[in-house]
Design an enzyme around this catalytic site. Structure first.
Site, PDB file in Angstrom:
ATOM      1  N   PHE A   1       1.840  -0.400  10.096  1.00 35.57           N
ATOM      2  CA  PHE A   1       0.888  -0.489   9.025  1.00 35.57           C
ATOM      3  C   PHE A   1       0.688   0.714   8.263  1.00 35.57           C
ATOM      4  CE2 PHE A   1      -1.300  -5.009   9.831  1.00 35.57           C
ATOM      5  CZ  PHE A   1       0.059  -5.454   9.978  1.00 35.57           C
TER       6      PHE A   1
ATOM      7  N   ASP B   1       0.719  -1.221  -0.025  1.00 35.86           N
ATOM      8  CA  ASP B   1      -0.099   0.023   0.037  1.00 35.86           C
ATOM      9  C   ASP B   1       0.907   1.417  -0.054  1.00 35.86           C
ATOM     10  OD1 ASP B   1      -1.785  -1.814   0.583  1.00 35.86           O
ATOM     11  OD2 ASP B   1      -2.621  -1.114   2.504  1.00 35.86           O
TER      12      ASP B   1
END
Length: 490
Positions: free
Chosen positions: A97, A38
């Protein structure tokens, strides 16, 4: 700076010199080494654009997540910046994350999901996803001593204490806001909106939106922004069921256009639409440029179809950044205009008439694996046409339009794969006065298609040997092609 971050920086600095530069894409961002997924922290800071990304430098598969870092002035030329974050504290020891970034008072604020995982005495794992802040100068970032700044107990009662991630931070006037994905008590996705005066102490404001079990489960990587008089919400749902030709891949990226009730913190959305119809697109993130454009970049890879060649020491790339506009409630996507500055060696073929008897026809000067090519195809007397890319007789990837069905299909069955992978995807495409406009970006292993001036996009990988650089055209019936092709040289 921690030992873990030092180790990651030293490793990437040493390994990037060992990977052949000609193996990397030319105008798509790729990692110096290792795995990326991502995009994170896509933001403007001190006159440059920074893009971070989920990063595991030590292998070509997903591992404990770091934040890799590159920057650019024009979205095409990227400069490597040392790894920004490593999982090096108790609260984020299992991963830093996804998240986002914003500039404030000369500092660069990163907001990310910190992951904690501890083995309990009974053999179970205690997993928590919380939100943390790191502040830096564009190179070095210091995690706040008060991290994590938002825990799952700030969510409405019954919300998941495990699935709570991917904060999207922005600032309006004197207030910071963040929208964060989580799960409701019923296991369906919801987006929590938080506010803060200082980006340190946060208050829950509202549930911005919830999917009620529709459009997958967890809504990952939310992005929320104003555009052309409306608000746009982009999410990447997990475990989403296909409907017709839309919402494939299981992990999708979709968008809604609607209005934002700022006082109550509620988004009133319209119908869901696919953001990209290709086989390799996920978790996009946007930034507002200095001149007011909204630019988006996505991860050009799929969770469920791992195609990276075994001999590569890097895996994953980003799409070309795309300018976004709204037209009749539809998100229009086109490559950033800065790409045009790198066009060279124009080849134009006008009024090329093809019929079925011509077979696969090649045209002088139309070939290559790093290019920007636009086709205007008159299909009024055709049943179909096909563009044959990355071809040499053994390999080929095709882009075909079926006039009667009104469908455009990318097929990489013969691109060189040796595993049973998803190899084709189809979308409906309308003709414009009997014509189709197709813009093809090809960058070694990346194929991005933009149809009818950005009304639709289709993005896919093709790990075909680079020697296969032929391009040919064919049709059934009779079609007329206008073709303009440029090499891209960076």
């Amino acid at each position: 700076m921690s030992r873990e971050l030092d180790k990651a920086r030293e490793y990437e600095a040493g390994k990037k010199e060992q990977i052949p530069s000609e193996q990397k894409c030319v105008f798509h961002l790729t990692p110096p080494v290792g795995w990326i997924n991502d995009p994170n922290g896509f933001s403007r800071y001190q006159g440059e654009y920074h893009l971070f990304y989920q990063y595991y430098p030590y292998g070509t598969s997903w591992g404990p997540m770091h934040w890799g870092h590159q920057k650019t002035k024009d979205f095409i030329k990227w400069e490597l910046v040392p790894c920004a974050l490593a999982p090096d504290t108790e609260y984020d020891g299992q991963g830093c994350f996804s998240g986002s970034a914003v500039e404030h008072d000369g500092k660069h604020i990163l907001m990310y999901t910190s992951v904690y995982d501890r083995l309990q005495e009974d053999g179970t794992h205690k997993i928590r996803q919380t939100q943390s802040i790191a502040i830096g100068d564009g190179v070095n970032y210091e995690k706040l001593s008060c991290n994590p700044v938002i825990k799952s107990d700030a969510l409405p009662e019954g919300s998941s204490v495990v699935d709570f991630r991917d904060p999207r931070i922005w600032k309006e006037k004197d207030t910071f806001y963040s929208v964060i994905g989580s799960l409701d008590a019923d296991g369906s996705g919801q987006l929590a909106l938080f506010s803060s005066a200082d980006a340190v102490k946060w208050q829950f404001k509202s549930i911005l939106d919830a999917n009620g079990g529709r459009y997958g489960k967890m809504w990952e990587c939310p992005d929320f922004f104003p555009l052309d008089g409306s608000h746009v919400l982009i999410v990447s749902p997990q475990f989403m069921r296909a409907e017709g030709l839309e919402f494939h891949n299981g992990h999708n990226s979709i968008y809604f256009v609607g209005s934002f009730d700022e006082e109550n913190g509620k988004f009133h959305r319209g119908k869901a639409k696919s953001l990209d119809f290709g086989m390799d697109f996920y978790a996009p993130q946007t930034v507002e440029t200095a001149d007011g454009r909204r630019v988006m970049v996505g991860w050009l890879q799929s969770w469920d179809n791992y195609l990276t060649p075994e001999e590569f020491e890097w895996s994953g790339m980003m799409t070309v950044p795309r300018e976004l506009k709204l037209k009749s409630g539809k998100l229009i996507q086109n490559p950033v205009r800065e790409l045009e500055n790198y066009r060279r060696n124009e080849v134009a073929c006008r009024d090329v008439r093809l019929c079925e008897a011509d077979g696969q026809r090649r045209l002088p000067g139309i070939s290559g694996r790093v290019l920007d090519m636009t086709l205007d195809v008159d299909v009024r007397r055709a049943s179909s046409f096909t563009v044959h890319l990355a071809s040499d007789g053994d390999y080929v990837t095709t882009v075909s339009y079926d006039v009667n069905q009104g469908t455009l299909t990318t097929d990489r069955t013969y691109s060189g794969q040796r595993k049973d992978m998803i190899c084709s995807r189809t979308m409906y495409v309308d003709q414009k006065d009997g014509c189709i406009r197709l813009r093809v970006l090809l960058d070694k292993y990346a194929l991005e298609l933009f149809v009818n001036d950005g009304e639709q996009a289709m993005t896919s990988l093709l790990y075909t040997p680079l020697e296969a650089d032929g391009i040919a055209f064919s049709c059934t019936g009779e079609a007329v092609f206008d073709i303009t092709k440029y090499d891209i040289i960076v």
